[in-house]
Design a protein around this motif. Structure first.
Motif, PDB file in Angstrom:
ATOM      1  N   MET A 215       2.370 -23.919 -13.382  1.00  0.00           N
ATOM      2  CA  MET A 215       1.223 -23.052 -13.678  1.00  0.00           C
ATOM      3  C   MET A 215      -0.130 -23.425 -14.227  1.00  0.00           C
ATOM      4  O   MET A 215      -0.968 -22.744 -13.762  1.00  0.00           O
ATOM      5  CB  MET A 215       1.389 -22.383 -15.250  1.00  0.00           C
ATOM      6  N   LEU A 216      -0.479 -24.920 -14.662  1.00  0.00           N
ATOM      7  CA  LEU A 216      -1.632 -24.983 -14.777  1.00  0.00           C
ATOM      8  C   LEU A 216      -3.004 -25.708 -13.649  1.00  0.00           C
ATOM      9  O   LEU A 216      -3.146 -26.067 -13.585  1.00  0.00           O
ATOM     10  CB  LEU A 216      -1.391 -26.314 -16.030  1.00  0.00           C
TER      11      LEU A 216
ATOM     12  N   PRO B   3      -3.970 -27.072 -10.217  1.00  0.00           N
ATOM     13  CA  PRO B   3      -5.451 -26.203  -9.429  1.00  0.00           C
ATOM     14  C   PRO B   3      -4.574 -25.485  -8.505  1.00  0.00           C
ATOM     15  O   PRO B   3      -5.186 -25.049  -7.471  1.00  0.00           O
ATOM     16  CB  PRO B   3      -6.479 -26.626  -9.414  1.00  0.00           C
ATOM     17  N   ASP B   4      -3.579 -27.048  -7.350  1.00  0.00           N
ATOM     18  CA  ASP B   4      -3.611 -26.384  -6.404  1.00  0.00           C
ATOM     19  C   ASP B   4      -2.440 -25.384  -6.335  1.00  0.00           C
ATOM     20  O   ASP B   4      -1.758 -24.928  -4.872  1.00  0.00           O
ATOM     21  CB  ASP B   4      -2.462 -28.021  -5.989  1.00  0.00           C
ATOM     22  N   ARG B   5      -1.671 -25.506  -7.348  1.00  0.00           N
ATOM     23  CA  ARG B   5      -0.725 -23.843  -7.329  1.00  0.00           C
ATOM     24  C   ARG B   5      -1.401 -22.716  -7.377  1.00  0.00           C
ATOM     25  O   ARG B   5      -0.898 -21.518  -7.837  1.00  0.00           O
ATOM     26  CB  ARG B   5       0.050 -24.299  -8.413  1.00  0.00           C
ATOM     27  N   ARG B   6      -3.098 -23.015  -7.537  1.00  0.00           N
ATOM     28  CA  ARG B   6      -3.546 -21.229  -7.990  1.00  0.00           C
ATOM     29  C   ARG B   6      -5.100 -21.403  -7.174  1.00  0.00           C
ATOM     30  O   ARG B   6      -5.973 -21.680  -7.066  1.00  0.00           O
ATOM     31  CB  ARG B   6      -4.151 -21.254  -9.339  1.00  0.00           C
ATOM     32  N   PRO B   7      -4.984 -21.230  -5.617  1.00  0.00           N
ATOM     33  CA  PRO B   7      -6.430 -21.556  -4.656  1.00  0.00           C
ATOM     34  C   PRO B   7      -6.931 -20.682  -5.178  1.00  0.00           C
ATOM     35  O   PRO B   7      -7.661 -20.517  -4.939  1.00  0.00           O
ATOM     36  CB  PRO B   7      -5.338 -21.681  -2.836  1.00  0.00           C
ATOM     37  N   ASN B   8      -6.566 -19.076  -5.053  1.00  0.00           N
ATOM     38  CA  ASN B   8      -6.564 -17.909  -5.322  1.00  0.00           C
ATOM     39  C   ASN B   8      -7.865 -18.090  -6.619  1.00  0.00           C
ATOM     40  O   ASN B   8      -8.658 -17.039  -6.888  1.00  0.00           O
ATOM     41  CB  ASN B   8      -7.040 -16.718  -5.112  1.00  0.00           C
TER      42      ASN B   8
END
Length: 239
Positions: free
Chosen positions: A35-36, A38-43
């Motif tokens: 969840m934290l 950054p690679d898992r939240r590219p958008n």
């Protein structure tokens, strides 16, 4: 780390309690990192606060794993016997083999405590000592009784022999005996030749006979060489 880790904050972020197991902690940590990270939240735009929380969570998780390796449990978890034994394995008893060694073939095995066996050995030694002492006392009493009986019988026999000799001497009224006024020939007929002579004194060993004008006037009869006499004579002083 230079300061203490807030493990309660780690459990709050992961939604766990301090009593959780290791598998639950690892699974919750992976979900929170997903969840934290950054690679898992590219958008989404890069959030500095999220990056800081991720770094703090990683540090707390690493400290929790290190705690588990050293203590065998997670921070805040109750201490259990299994966890303690994992970290500090039981030390083998060096005397267990001697206490549990199997008996020899064909010998029945009866486990008995060492204290009871020592007590039995002590009682056995005391019994042996008492038996030896009793035998010694019995032997001494037996020896004393036999020695006393033997001495008594010897003394009694000697007394009886002496009495018999006295009676025999008394019962022989015709037995020759020294008398005052006897001649030298009469004394020689009764006592035999003297051992030595010194003038008018005839010696029969420790005993002696004294003459005056060839007549007996005195004598001494020693028990070592008794003369054939009656009562002690009254010395004749002269004619």
């Amino acid at each position: 780390m230079t300061r203490e880790t807030d493990f309660l904050d780690l459990y709050r972020q992961l939604g766990l309690s301090p009593g959780c197991d290791l598998a639950e902690l690892k699974q919750a940590y992976r979900r929170r990192v997903a969840m934290l990270h950054p690679d898992r939240r590219p958008n989404l735009a890069i959030d500095a606060r999220a990056s800081a929380r991720l770094q703090r969570l990683t540090a707390q998780y690493g400290a929790a794993m290190d705690f588990h390796r050293r203590h065998g449990r997670l921070p805040g978890a109750p201490v259990t016997r299994d966890a303690t034994s994992d970290v500090f394995p039981a030390v083998a008893d060096p005397f267990a083999a001697s206490r549990t060694a199997p008996p020899l073939a064909g010998t029945p095995f009866h486990p008995v405590s060492e204290v009871a066996a020592a007590k039995r050995r002590t009682r056995g030694r005391v019994a042996v000592v008492l038996v030896v002492v009793a035998l010694g006392v019995f032997a001494w009493n037996l020896y004393s009784a036999s020695f006393g009986a033997g001495a008594g019988s010897v003394s009694e026999d000697d007394t009886q022999s002496s009495d018999a000799a006295t009676v025999a001497q008394d019962d022989a009224p015709d037995a020759p005996a020294l008398r005052l006024g006897m001649s030298a020939d009469e004394v020689r007929a009764i006592e035999g030749d003297p051992v030595s002579t010194h003038g008018d004194l005839w010696e029969y060993g420790p005993s002696w006979v004294r003459f005056d004008r060839d007549q007996v006037v005195d004598w001494h009869s020693s028990p070592l060489r008794a003369l054939h006499t009656g009562d002690r004579p009254a010395q004749i002083t002269g004619h």
